[in-house]
Motif scaffolding. Structure first.
Motif, short mmCIF file in Angstrom:
data_model
loop_
_atom_site.label_atom_id
_atom_site.label_comp_id
_atom_site.label_asym_id
_atom_site.label_seq_id
_atom_site.Cartn_x
_atom_site.Cartn_y
_atom_site.Cartn_z
N ASP A 32 0.81 -1.22 0.00
CA ASP A 32 0.00 0.00 0.00
C ASP A 32 0.85 1.27 0.00
N ALA A 33 2.15 1.13 0.09
CA ALA A 33 3.03 2.31 0.17
C ALA A 33 3.36 2.82 -1.22
N ASP A 34 3.31 4.13 -1.40
CA ASP A 34 3.82 4.73 -2.63
C ASP A 34 4.89 5.78 -2.34
N CYS A 35 5.28 5.87 -1.07
CA CYS A 35 6.32 6.84 -0.70
C CYS A 35 6.85 6.50 0.69
N LEU A 36 7.95 7.13 1.03
CA LEU A 36 8.41 7.14 2.42
C LEU A 36 8.13 8.54 2.98
N ILE A 37 7.60 8.58 4.18
CA ILE A 37 7.38 9.85 4.88
C ILE A 37 8.59 10.08 5.77
N TYR A 38 9.26 11.20 5.59
CA TYR A 38 10.42 11.53 6.42
C TYR A 38 9.94 12.32 7.63
N LEU A 39 10.24 11.81 8.82
CA LEU A 39 9.89 12.51 10.06
C LEU A 39 11.17 12.74 10.84
N PRO A 40 11.55 13.99 11.05
CA PRO A 40 12.80 14.29 11.76
C PRO A 40 12.81 13.72 13.17
N ALA A 41 14.01 13.62 13.71
CA ALA A 41 14.19 13.08 15.05
C ALA A 41 13.65 14.05 16.11
N GLY A 42 13.41 13.47 17.29
CA GLY A 42 13.09 14.29 18.45
C GLY A 42 11.64 14.74 18.48
#
Lengths: 417, 417
Positions: A388-398
């Protein structure tokens, strides 16, 4: 070197820079244009002639002198003598003199003396080869329906840069300039190994405690989507000597080796054992990211070995972040972040993390706004939601997690459309 | 029938419905999973076993009874006796009794009696096969780090529907369920012809008034992007009898014929001549759209013949609107509008049109908002800007044009990423 604990950590960007040093474009091969779709050009392409290289009619109609029909109306059409018929591909034999015109087809060369083409629909006349008179019912400006020489492309213009991926529009340009054989970079051959005594072949019956080897086929699809040629190898055991022998055997035949599993801290994490005993150069063995923190890479006999975490989600993410850019560099491609996009987070994401997180995501576009949410359960051990994925979501640290509506960076994934 | 004038006009949607009637999925073939990437499944896939089919440990650590470590702290760790080491792929031999535990690897089956797994990092002990004692420094809830049987997939669950395109996630599922050979729909073979006496081969030297055949190679790239197999045929002359013979010859060997050029009102528009003399069924020969109004289609000996306008821009658009869905239907795909998106128009577009317009466009995503503008000069005779298009912008008929900021529908085009 003992690697199980106390590894040095690098960022995703640092890890990619370490890989980039050893991932130059492969050799150049010349292939037929019809087979070159999806490949990357190994040369710049310049125009060796103008397009059009003659004054080109844009419509079916009559090549005229605009001054001759300046007063034409439906009630008082201008009468012209037809001196010639000019099909596409045929050079006019006569120049247009005052009071004359030539029947002309779309794409045909406009004769000397003519400075406009009138659409057939704006004329009255007998539609026959023998017709010698036509009545034009409307004036047109000089230049109408004529593409001047070089109106589209000037001689010498750079049309395509080295490294450009060949799609339909590029194929049209290459054909126009006679590139029947196209120099492109060779496709990297990527050997894929999964490790672990729990792995069964995909055609084997299920056994207690064991699973079929799904990572290798997932990675093979990712290799193909990235433009490489996948070579799925039999799964490897937990014996470092045996694994080292298998890797040594395949290295000369391929451009990149990707493994999944065996990089963590468990007793049977065989790639760790291989890295401890082998004579190559370890590039990194811990990356500040989730999932896939123990992702490792080495250079061995001049070839890159990328060792991904074994959990399906971590393998998927690790491939997208590291193997995909390596394959694209080998194909002649550029900056791996060029395809990054932005989107609005469509859920509250309340899992803070000490490391940046790359979450499998699904995008939707509604009213011109891109929204993204995690694809299924966000656990790296979960395989079923990768589809079901069509992308990676980038979530910064912290931080405290991210609220719905937060602007986030996303990376489209291989095989998504 | 005389077709040059007075044609009946259909909408794009009507034209697609007429094509859909004759574009059923092709036969089914079984291919190896590693070769199935990008193809569409010809069956539904259901789970014939649960995933996991055993209680699966999510971490490296110790399988414990949560009650035994309920009071554990770093200062007062709980001491447990290690009764067994369980690598992945190995079934436990012993049940966990009060006061005992088992060393366990990620992905390994959790032994009976244990109801949680404690991460290795939360323990102290000697890291060796012979170790018989471990100290747990932290309590965990029952269920921690264990995926229960069927926690990911239940037996009988439908995982993939017939017609699903096989990407990395689908490949992982097919491997997990032992689909070493995958039933997929056969790839359509698409013959491509360009027509016109002005066309030179792509390896021929340029001649006055002539151009190399670029449309055929552009269309071939579009066929490949759509999932078909392109067969570029030599360009056709302007003689209807000759063209008819060439089409009759190729029809039995292919699934779809796409031509470009020869459908307009010019004296030499050869496809019009073919349609006037042939014994097939004309489906449509005029579509309410720009570019490509004279786009035509026929059914001939059971095969679809799609005749696109010859201008490069019109060929490109016509392929995307009509040939791409036909190819996808033959591959087992569904609704051609499923991929439509929305975007904000990023320029004023001041060209009203009597027909809906499909403008080659380029998208950018900034701050989560998709903006689109025409790719280069918006004239169907212009070839050079096709490479810059990643979508078609749909602009409805009528009105005064559209202002910057207008919400529009876009269709991603083949070969774009």
């Amino acid at each position: 070197m003992k690697l199980k604990f106390g590894r040095n950590i690098v960022s995703v960007e640092e890890a990619r820079l370490l890989l980039a040093k050893h991932a130059a474009p492969l050799g150049v091969e010349r292939i037929g244009l019809a087979a070159a779709f999806g490949r990357r050009l190994a040369v710049d392409v310049h125009a060796d002639h103008a397009v059009p290289h003659f004054r080109r009619s844009g419509v079916d109609g009559y090549a005229v002198r605009a001054a001759d029909i300046a007063e034409a109306t439906p009630e008082a059409p201008a009468q012209l003598r037809v001196v010639e018929h000019i099909p596409s591909g045929t050079m006019p034999q006569l120049a247009i003199q005052p009071g004359t015109c030539a029947r002309i087809m779309t794409g045909a060369p406009v004769p000397d003396g003519a400075d406009a083409v009138v659409m057939l629909e704006m004329t009255d006349g007998v539609e026959a080869e023998a017709a010698t008179r036509v009545w034009v019912k409307k004036n047109v400006e000089a230049g109408s329906n004529i593409t001047p020489i070089a109106g589209e492309i000037a001689t010498g213009e750079q049309l395509l840069a080295c490294g450009t991926r060949i799609g339909p529009g590029e194929a049209a340009i290459l054909a126009t300039f006679g590139c029947a054989e196209v120099p492109v970079y060779r496709k990297p051959v990527v050997a894929i190994f999964s490790t672990g005594a729990e792995l069964l072949g995909i055609d084997a019956p299920l056994e207690p405690g064991k699973i079929r080897n799904s990572n290798s086929y997932m990675l093979a699809a990712q290799v193909e989507a990235a433009g490489g040629t996948a070579m799925v190898r039999p799964a490897l055991s937990d014996d470092p000597a045996e694994v080292e022998a298998a890797l040594r055997e395949i290295l000369p035949a391929v451009d990149l080796v990707v493994t999944s599993g065996g990089v963590s801290v468990g007793d049977y994490d065989v790639l760790v054992g291989v890295f401890e005993r082998f004579d190559g150069e370890l590039l990194f063995n811990k990356v500040a990211m989730r999932p896939g923190t123990p992702t490792s890479a080495a250079l061995w006999n001049g070839k890159l070995l990328l060792a991904l975490s074994g959990n399906p989600g971590a393998s998927f993410v690790g491939f997208e972040l590291f193997a995909k850019p390596v394959i694209d560099w080998m194909l002649g491609g550029g900056e791996p972040n060029a395809l990054q996009q932005s989107a609005l987070l469509d859920v509250d994401y309340n899992k803070p993390s000490a490391y940046p997180r790359y979450v499998r995501g699904t995008r939707t576009v509604v009213d011109g706004i891109v929204r993204v949410k995690p694809a299924g359960i966000d656990k790296s051990s979960i395989m079923v939601s990768i589809k079901d994925a069509d992308c990676l979501i980038y979530l910064p640290a912290g931080g405290q997690g991210f609220p719905r509506g937060e602007l986030v960076t996303v990376y489209p994934t291989g095989g998504s459309r």
